[in-house]
Design an enzyme around this catalytic site. Structure first.
Site, PDB file in Angstrom:
ATOM      1  N   LYS A 191      82.555 -15.412  45.380  1.00  0.00           N
ATOM      2  CA  LYS A 191      82.300 -14.384  45.223  1.00  0.00           C
ATOM      3  C   LYS A 191      82.641 -12.902  44.778  1.00  0.00           C
ATOM      4  CE  LYS A 191      82.930 -10.874  47.001  1.00  0.00           C
ATOM      5  NZ  LYS A 191      81.845  -9.264  46.446  1.00  0.00           N
ATOM      6  N   SER A 245      92.142  -4.642  43.258  1.00  0.00           N
ATOM      7  CA  SER A 245      93.389  -4.226  44.059  1.00  0.00           C
ATOM      8  C   SER A 245      94.399  -4.652  44.815  1.00  0.00           C
ATOM      9  CB  SER A 245      92.022  -3.053  44.347  1.00  0.00           C
ATOM     10  OG  SER A 245      91.863  -3.173  45.385  1.00  0.00           O
ATOM     11  N   THR A 246      95.651  -3.842  44.914  1.00  0.00           N
ATOM     12  CA  THR A 246      96.777  -4.034  45.350  1.00  0.00           C
ATOM     13  C   THR A 246      96.097  -4.272  47.357  1.00  0.00           C
ATOM     14  OG1 THR A 246      97.642  -4.182  43.769  1.00  0.00           O
ATOM     15  CG2 THR A 246      99.193  -3.515  45.980  1.00  0.00           C
ATOM     16  N   GLU A 267      96.414 -12.023  42.880  1.00  0.00           N
ATOM     17  CA  GLU A 267      96.328 -10.995  41.524  1.00  0.00           C
ATOM     18  C   GLU A 267      95.331  -9.674  41.764  1.00  0.00           C
ATOM     19  OE1 GLU A 267      97.662 -12.947  39.352  1.00  0.00           O
ATOM     20  OE2 GLU A 267      97.641 -15.118  40.078  1.00  0.00           O
ATOM     21  N   CYS A 302      94.214  -5.310  34.461  1.00  0.00           N
ATOM     22  CA  CYS A 302      95.284  -4.976  34.988  1.00  0.00           C
ATOM     23  C   CYS A 302      96.711  -5.023  34.304  1.00  0.00           C
ATOM     24  CB  CYS A 302      95.453  -6.315  36.361  1.00  0.00           C
ATOM     25  SG  CYS A 302      95.006  -8.151  35.222  1.00  0.00           S
ATOM     26  N   GLU A 401      97.546   3.482  39.121  1.00  0.00           N
ATOM     27  CA  GLU A 401      96.919   2.163  38.768  1.00  0.00           C
ATOM     28  C   GLU A 401      95.661   3.291  38.441  1.00  0.00           C
ATOM     29  OE1 GLU A 401      95.039  -1.414  40.188  1.00  0.00           O
ATOM     30  OE2 GLU A 401      95.726  -2.171  38.034  1.00  0.00           O
TER      31      GLU A 401
END
Ligand code: NAD
Length: 497
Positions: A191, A245-246, A267, A302, A401
């Protein structure tokens, strides 16, 4: 690398035949709903393609197909040496189509064509080849048993893998997952990000040409909250591998818990510290690396070295070197082979980055380089590499971030203080240390809560080294043989003789 000029690339861009459909069971197909979304280039705002907007219905079809292909054994039970040959052929086809893939990547997400060609496409091919080459060189284990028993510890492919990837290195992040997932015999549904779906869609055809059987590698473009969520909640997806993203990473853990407890490997984000001690072996080299660490790929990395921690005794000397070094990183047309800073991925990201630059001003940091949107007349989304000095680690620009070319410079007085500041974020992806003192380098590296630590360089590594994060930067590792853990289950078979 390439003798093509900007005019050559522009000509090729005009003639490019862009595929925007999904890829299921070896064929391109529209979304079940026939819905599409517009794929807009951040280079100049032009419409590149209509892309299939997949959703739950497509996920159902693709997962069922991936499952039956897996169960058939056509790939999952193929001898590793045979899978290796096909994977190597797949890598070769990526290399043969390198210029087309690089062009798609640059048009789709705005990065410089020289990077797409020299870094993204070549590293993607290497990830596929490396994983393929490894697969017939790995042995399982025989346990230490009494004489009349035999204990086998074997690895099996896990089944159906869903890989959800971001837009900053679309092809490369995909291939970090595809390499070990396919080499170990799984069926995969990729995806890609809705912001950069084109290279993922294109390589599906190359996989078929290479001999990967239909149904083993499928691509479902679409939005996260539609097809991404459907895959993450699916009861028949065995493993979900993710880069992004987190915030979304946390959501995926919830989806796994709400569904079938699929394995989830993440990740996620970073806010990586780049620590320069007064005894760095070469301050000029450290300054140039610090500039590159935030400007490369427009800071959409990242592991961007977004916090520059400088020992106060050299700070007045060092910061001007970084300000000078960042002048070598200038936004330019992404199809110009000389350009090293391209466009941000879209206007949402542009506004995020400009918002953080404003936050830096508002919180009292001192702008010493960049700070503005540029090249607006192109219709693209370009921002100057930006440096704030006098940053406190509690400020938003030091904690959050940004995922853009914005560097925060923070002073420190001792190694202990540097480590405390470095570790004081929710993230733990990467860090760098510059010193000529071997013990200080090792002790600092050990104290840093990060998955990768670089000494006297920024961003070293290769397919041979595991990559991933501590803390809220994720779990599990991409690259190296450690990545194979994510795509296999261990089985203990105990035999009475
Ligand atoms: P994102 O989290 O917004 O999106 C990543 C992917 O998740 C996309 O394909 C998106 O469509 C999908 N998604 C979004 N919502 C979803 C949902 N509810 N369910 C399922 N899927 C969903 O991240 P992004 O903006 O594409 O990428 C930038 C982020 O990626 C940054 O935080 C960056 O640090 C991170 N990143 C991490 C690494 C790493 O290896 N650690 C590498 C590259 C990028």
């Amino acid at each position: 690398m390439t003798s093509l000029t900007r005019a050559d690339w522009e000509q090729r861009a005009k003639n490019l035949n862009i595929e925007g459909r999904a890829f299921v069971h070896g064929q391109y197909c529209a979304a079940a709903s026939a819905a599409t979304f517009e794929c807009i280039s951040p280079v100049d705002g032009r419409l590149l393609a209509q892309v299939a907007s997949c959703d739950l219905a497509d996920a159902e079809i693709a997962v069922a197909d991936a499952r039956s292909t897996f169960d058939s054994g056509v790939w999952s039970r193929l001898a590793p040496v045979k899978r290796k040959e096909v994977m190597i052929r797949f890598a070769e086809l990526i290399e043969q189509h390198r210029e087309e893939l690089a062009l798609l990547e640059t048009l789709d997400m705005g990065k410089p064509i020289s990077d797409s060609l020299g870094i993204d496409v070549s590293s993607a091919a290497r990830a596929i080849r490396w994983s393929g080459e490894a697969i017939d060189k790995i042995y399982d284990e025989v346990a230490a048993t009494p004489h009349n028993e035999l204990g086998l510890v074997t690895r099996e492919p896990i089944g159906v893998v869903a890989a959800i990837v971001p837009w900053n290195f679309p092809l490369l992040m995909s291939c970090w997952k595809l390499g070990p997932a396919l080499a170990t015999g799984n069926s995969v549904i990729l995806k890609p990000s809705e912001k950069s779906p084109l290279t993922g869609i294109r390589i599906a055809q190359l996989a078929i040409e290479a001999g990967i059987p239909a149904g083993v590698f499928n691509v479902l473009p679409g939005y996260g909250h539609t097809v991404g969520k459907a895959l993450a909640l699916h009861m028949d997806v065995d493993t979900l591998v993710f880069t992004g993203s987190t915030k979304i990473a946390k959501q995926l853990m919830v989806y796994a818990g709400e569904s079938n407890m699929k394995r989830v490997w993440l990740e996620a984000g970073g806010k990586s510290p780049n620590i320069v001690f007064a005894d760095a072996p070469d301050l000029q080299a450290a300054a140039e690396a610090a500039a590159g660490a935030i400007a490369f790929n427009q800071g959409e990395v990242c592991t961007a070295g977004s916090r520059l921690l400088v020992e106060n005794s050299i700070k007045a000397q060092f910061v001007p070197l970084v300000v000078e070094a960042i002048k070598a990183w200038k936004p330019g047309h992404p199809l110009d082979p000389a350009t090293n800073v391209g466009a941000l991925v879209d206007t949402t990201q542009l506004n995020n980055v400009l918002g953080y630059i404003q936050a830096g001003h508002d919180d009292g940091a001192k702008l010493v380089a960049g700070g503005k949107r540029v090249m607006e007349e192109t219709g693209g989304t370009y921002v100057e590499p930006t440096i704030f000095d006098g940053v406190d680690n509690a400020m938003r620009i030091a904690q959050e971030e940004i995922f853009g070319p914005v560097l925060s410079v923070i002073g420190f007085d001792s190694a202990e203080e540097a480590v405390a500041i470095a570790n004081d974020t929710p993230y733990g992806l990467a860090a760098a240390v510059w010193t000529r003192d071997l013990s200080k380098a090792h002790l600092t590296a050990k104290a840093l809560r990060a998955g990768s630590v670089w000494v006297n360089q920024y961003d070293g590594g290769d397919m041979t080294a595991p990559f991933g994060g501590f803390k809220q930067s994720g779990n599990g590792r991409d690259k190296s043989l450690h990545a194979f853990d994510k795509y296999t289950e261990l089985k203990a078979t105990w035999i009475k003789l």
